[in-house]
Design a protein around this motif. Structure first.
Motif, mmCIF file in Angstrom:
data_model
loop_
_atom_site.group_PDB
_atom_site.id
_atom_site.type_symbol
_atom_site.label_atom_id
_atom_site.label_comp_id
_atom_site.label_asym_id
_atom_site.label_seq_id
_atom_site.Cartn_x
_atom_site.Cartn_y
_atom_site.Cartn_z
ATOM 1 N N ALA A 180 0.843 -1.187 0.000
ATOM 2 C CA ALA A 180 0.000 0.000 0.000
ATOM 3 C C ALA A 180 0.882 1.242 0.000
ATOM 4 O O ALA A 180 2.115 1.161 0.004
ATOM 5 C CB ALA A 180 -0.919 -0.016 1.225
ATOM 6 N N PHE A 181 0.228 2.395 0.000
ATOM 7 C CA PHE A 181 0.960 3.664 -0.085
ATOM 8 C C PHE A 181 1.942 3.833 1.067
ATOM 9 O O PHE A 181 3.039 4.341 0.902
ATOM 10 C CB PHE A 181 -0.035 4.831 -0.106
ATOM 11 N N LYS A 182 1.538 3.380 2.256
ATOM 12 C CA LYS A 182 2.405 3.498 3.430
ATOM 13 C C LYS A 182 3.708 2.732 3.226
ATOM 14 O O LYS A 182 4.805 3.252 3.492
ATOM 15 C CB LYS A 182 1.664 2.971 4.657
ATOM 16 N N GLU A 183 3.608 1.486 2.739
ATOM 17 C CA GLU A 183 4.815 0.689 2.509
ATOM 18 C C GLU A 183 5.701 1.313 1.419
ATOM 19 O O GLU A 183 6.928 1.306 1.519
ATOM 20 C CB GLU A 183 4.449 -0.742 2.115
ATOM 21 N N MET A 184 5.059 1.878 0.387
ATOM 22 C CA MET A 184 5.831 2.490 -0.685
ATOM 23 C C MET A 184 6.538 3.756 -0.208
ATOM 24 O O MET A 184 7.639 4.073 -0.649
ATOM 25 C CB MET A 184 4.918 2.808 -1.875
ATOM 26 N N MET A 185 5.903 4.469 0.706
ATOM 27 C CA MET A 185 6.536 5.671 1.260
ATOM 28 C C MET A 185 7.736 5.288 2.131
ATOM 29 O O MET A 185 8.784 5.933 2.087
ATOM 30 C CB MET A 185 5.513 6.456 2.082
ATOM 31 N N ARG A 186 7.582 4.219 2.927
ATOM 32 C CA ARG A 186 8.713 3.741 3.726
ATOM 33 C C ARG A 186 9.850 3.265 2.822
ATOM 34 O O ARG A 186 11.026 3.528 3.078
ATOM 35 C CB ARG A 186 8.251 2.592 4.632
ATOM 36 N N TYR A 187 9.483 2.573 1.750
ATOM 37 C CA TYR A 187 10.464 2.107 0.765
ATOM 38 C C TYR A 187 11.223 3.293 0.148
ATOM 39 O O TYR A 187 12.435 3.247 -0.028
ATOM 40 C CB TYR A 187 9.733 1.311 -0.307
ATOM 41 N N LEU A 188 10.506 4.369 -0.142
ATOM 42 C CA LEU A 188 11.143 5.559 -0.708
ATOM 43 C C LEU A 188 12.147 6.160 0.267
ATOM 44 O O LEU A 188 13.241 6.586 -0.127
ATOM 45 C CB LEU A 188 10.076 6.597 -1.073
ATOM 46 N N LEU A 189 11.808 6.181 1.559
ATOM 47 C CA LEU A 189 12.740 6.701 2.561
ATOM 48 C C LEU A 189 14.010 5.851 2.616
ATOM 49 O O LEU A 189 15.124 6.384 2.744
ATOM 50 C CB LEU A 189 12.065 6.732 3.936
ATOM 51 N N TRP A 190 13.855 4.529 2.534
ATOM 52 C CA TRP A 190 15.040 3.667 2.535
ATOM 53 C C TRP A 190 15.888 3.873 1.282
ATOM 54 O O TRP A 190 17.115 3.850 1.346
ATOM 55 C CB TRP A 190 14.601 2.206 2.661
ATOM 56 N N MET A 191 15.225 4.066 0.151
ATOM 57 C CA MET A 191 15.969 4.325 -1.077
ATOM 58 C C MET A 191 16.761 5.623 -0.968
ATOM 59 O O MET A 191 17.915 5.717 -1.409
ATOM 60 C CB MET A 191 15.008 4.386 -2.271
ATOM 61 N N ILE A 192 16.153 6.661 -0.389
ATOM 62 C CA ILE A 192 16.857 7.934 -0.194
ATOM 63 C C ILE A 192 18.067 7.725 0.710
ATOM 64 O O ILE A 192 19.163 8.231 0.431
ATOM 65 C CB ILE A 192 15.898 8.979 0.399
ATOM 66 N N ALA A 193 17.869 6.979 1.809
ATOM 67 C CA ALA A 193 18.983 6.728 2.736
ATOM 68 C C ALA A 193 20.125 5.980 2.043
ATOM 69 O O ALA A 193 21.305 6.305 2.236
ATOM 70 C CB ALA A 193 18.472 5.929 3.940
ATOM 71 N N LEU A 194 19.795 4.987 1.212
ATOM 72 C CA LEU A 194 20.832 4.212 0.531
ATOM 73 C C LEU A 194 21.548 5.052 -0.534
ATOM 74 O O LEU A 194 22.770 4.927 -0.714
ATOM 75 C CB LEU A 194 20.218 2.969 -0.107
ATOM 76 N N HIS A 195 20.820 5.890 -1.247
ATOM 77 C CA HIS A 195 21.473 6.756 -2.234
ATOM 78 C C HIS A 195 22.432 7.727 -1.554
ATOM 79 O O HIS A 195 23.523 8.003 -2.078
ATOM 80 C CB HIS A 195 20.421 7.537 -3.028
ATOM 81 N N LEU A 196 22.039 8.245 -0.397
ATOM 82 C CA LEU A 196 22.955 9.115 0.348
ATOM 83 C C LEU A 196 24.147 8.317 0.864
ATOM 84 O O LEU A 196 25.282 8.814 0.864
ATOM 85 C CB LEU A 196 22.201 9.770 1.513
ATOM 86 N N ALA A 197 23.904 7.073 1.291
ATOM 87 C CA ALA A 197 25.009 6.224 1.763
ATOM 88 C C ALA A 197 26.014 5.955 0.656
ATOM 89 O O ALA A 197 27.225 5.826 0.911
ATOM 90 C CB ALA A 197 24.461 4.912 2.319
ATOM 91 N N ALA A 198 25.550 5.861 -0.590
ATOM 92 C CA ALA A 198 26.457 5.630 -1.712
ATOM 93 C C ALA A 198 27.457 6.761 -1.865
ATOM 94 O O ALA A 198 28.570 6.552 -2.375
ATOM 95 C CB ALA A 198 25.657 5.468 -3.007
#
Length: 622
Positions: free
Chosen positions: A119-137
């Motif tokens: 659902a939208f909630k899971e996709m929003m959490r997924y987006l936050l993790w993607m942002i964190a990983l891109h910054l980690a790169a």
């Protein structure tokens, strides 16, 4: 063939040679890139294949493919981060394979807990993790706090390579797309329409990823590099920084307006402050390596005053957020804006008072923030759910709809303000949290609603059905006098009402009079005579000129009456058509104005029309 050398010797004309394509070199480079980033590329291949299968299959089928696509995209950036860290540490086999095993374990765990249809909630959490990983790169290979130049050079190379890869991908895709279309149109070759989205997915998923990875520099070789693109400095100095200055002037002018008129800041200012801050920080990062060079002392001066200038704007931002939270509680959007405001405050304090002023502070703290807000009782979803549940509980108890922890059907009519607010919160809790926090209030009736198949693929019951358990109907703010803030409102006549038109000769539609300037006018022909309709925004009036006569209908009274409701966030129902019917009579004609929609905005302490729609009924006197 034996004559060609002789002819060439006599005429001295060189034979044309075909250009040699460096296929071997390309193959070797691609192979070396795969050996360097094998798990990243395998994730890209898996994701591309999964999306191809999703294009081929019937979208109505239940499948694990959406989950696999999400895992593949997450795995691509996760393995890139782990492989960069491993390379920085010398690619020792034990460390490298241990990190890859850890990555596989993390992805498998996430796959296990991820719902079949996120659902939208899971996709929003997924987006936050993607942002964190891109910054980690950006800093995975530079965890040593003292290594700063190599960190900047590495990210500069990534940024330029990303732009280059995007350009190559777009041009190559368009070229292949046109070639396929040419075959289709010129040679009547029937091409499956699914080829086009598949081609795009391949170009973005595999070609773009492989091309980008082929240009990623070795992080162990950059600390002594001092190259700085001159064009980057010119772009920052003459494009980005002037834009930042322009934003600064606009925001400070708006802050001055707030102080003069003594009114609350509008919610939209939050995004402008965040945009200004992002552009300013990005500009300073781009010119960071040359700040100490001769002739560039202005960079340090600009940086110092930029962070000082942030403080009043951050206060403005926090006030705007606090007002929205006070009136409507915390939601995911407001939580994230508030978290970013506090992070910007920390960044400004660090770069003003820290001696080191290390630029790695920015991606490291922002990445940590993205991870923190994604999970836990302090996270964006838990806090937002508790806030909105508390608001709903307070409203329901206030109107005796929640007694001893159980929902009761409404026994007496409740104000439309409360009904609209209940509708908004119930809809939010369903879409974002599937009513997790309030199911106990309803008991078995809620369970029966979950057993029904919801519309539009939602996992939660329809809002109308949940409201029916309270004896309420769906009530939108847009069905009432809307109050975005104390500076704007609109009113509407009820739909499907009968308006008597007998006794009139002509009907003139006002539907095109929108977004008024100071004056907006239109001319119509009534037989041989001209009728001019003038809408005056400063006076809130409609003026009708016919022959030598001028009639005037003032709307100022109704606008100023409803401004009080706007200030108190009142939401009365749509007004009956007769309350928005105005009649005026002259010597030559009788005019009735039926308003269907009126919007007003506050300017210099007074509300003025910004949009008017309706109809004029005209009767000519004989």
């Amino acid at each position: 063939m034996a004559y060609f050398p002789e002819i060439r010797a006599k005429t001295d004309i060189p034979l044309m040679a075909l250009p040699r394509l460096p296929l071997k070199e390309i193959g070797v480079a691609a192979y070396q890139t795969f050996l360097r980033f094998p798990f990243t590329l395998l994730s890209a291949m898996m994701g591309t294949t999964v999306v191809w299968l999703m294009i081929d299959r019937d979208s109505r089928e239940e499948s694990i493919l959406p989950k696999l696509a999400i895992i593949s995209a997450l795995g691509l950036i996760l393995f890139f981060v782990l492989e960069l860290y491993s390379e920085r540490k010398g690619n020792k086999p034990a460390l490298r394979w241990g990190l890859m095993a850890l990555g596989v374990l993390l992805l498998a765990t996430y796959y296990f807990f991820l719902p079949q249809e996120p659902a939208f909630k899971e996709m929003m959490r997924y987006l936050l993790w993607m942002i964190a990983l891109h910054l980690a790169a950006s800093f995975a290979a530079y965890l040593n706090w003292k290594v700063e130049n190599g960190f900047w050079q590495f990210n500069k190379s990534l940024f330029l390579r990303l732009l280059t890869a995007a350009l190559y991908t777009a041009v190559l895709f368009l070229g292949l797309l046109l070639a396929l279309m040419a075959f289709d149109q010129l040679f009547d070759v029937k091409i499956d329409q699914k080829i086009y989205p598949k081609l795009w997915i391949f170009m973005v998923g595999i070609f773009n990823t492989w091309f980008f990875l082929a240009g990623v520099p070795n992080p162990n070789t950059l600390e002594q590099v001092t190259d700085y693109p001159k064009g980057l400095k010119l772009f920052t100095q003459f494009v980005l920084l002037p834009l930042v200055t322009l934003y600064l002037v606009i925001l400070y002018a708006y802050m001055g307006k707030i102080l003069v008129q003594w009114e609350w800041p509008r919610g939209w200012v939050s995004y402008l402050v965040l945009g200004f801050s992002t552009a300013g920080i990005f500009s300073l990062l781009l010119i960071h390596p040359v700040r100490e060079n001769e002739g560039n002392r202005w960079i340090r001066t600009f940086a110092k005053w930029f962070y000082r200038a942030l403080f009043p704007l951050l206060i403005l931002l926090l006030l705007a957020i606090w007002r929205r939270v006070r009136d409507y509680g915390i939601t995911e959007n407001r939580y994230i804006v508030l978290a970013l405001a506090l992070w910007l405050l920390a960044v400004a304090l660090y770069f003003l008072f820290s001696r080191q002023k290390n630029i790695k502070f920015i991606p490291m703290t922002l990445g940590a923030l993205a991870l923190l807000v994604a999970v836990g009782p302090w996270g964006v979803f838990s806090v937002s759910q508790r806030s909105q549940t508390g608001r709903l509980q307070e409203i329901l108890m206030q109107h005796q709809l929640l007694v001893n922890g159980k929902v009761q059907k409404v026994k007496k009519e409740i104000p439309d303000t409360a009904a609209a607010e209940i509708t908004s919160i119930v809809e939010y809790l369903g879409e974002m949290h599937q009513y997790e926090s309030v199911r106990g209030w309803f008991g078995m009736p809620m369970d029966s609603l979950f057993a029904k198949k919801p519309r539009y693929g939602s996992k939660a019951p329809i809002t109308d059905d949940v409201l029916a358990l309270m004896g309420l109907q769906y009530t939108r703010m847009s069905q009432t006098v809307e109050t975005i803030d104390a500076n704007y409102f609109s009113m509407h006549a009820r739909d499907a009402e009968v308006v008597a038109i007998q006794g009139y000769d002509y009907l003139v539609s006002f539907n095109d009079f929108r977004y008024l300037e100071e004056k907006s006018e239109e001319e119509f022909m009534l037989g041989p005579d001209k009728l001019k309709v003038i809408l005056s925004e400063p006076e809130n009036a409609v003026q009708i000129n016919f022959k030598q006569e001028t009639l005037r209908i003032s709307l100022d009274s109704i606008i100023q009456v409803h401004k009080r409701q706007a200030k108190t966030h009142g939401t009365p129902k749509q007004l009956p058509a007769k309350e928005l019917l105005f009649r005026v009579e002259g010597n030559a004609l009788v005019v009735a104005l039926q308003i269907t929609n009126l919007q007003a905005e506050k300017e210099k302490g007074k509300f003025h029309m910004s949009n008017l729609q309706g109809k004029l009924l005209i009767k000519l006197k004989k």
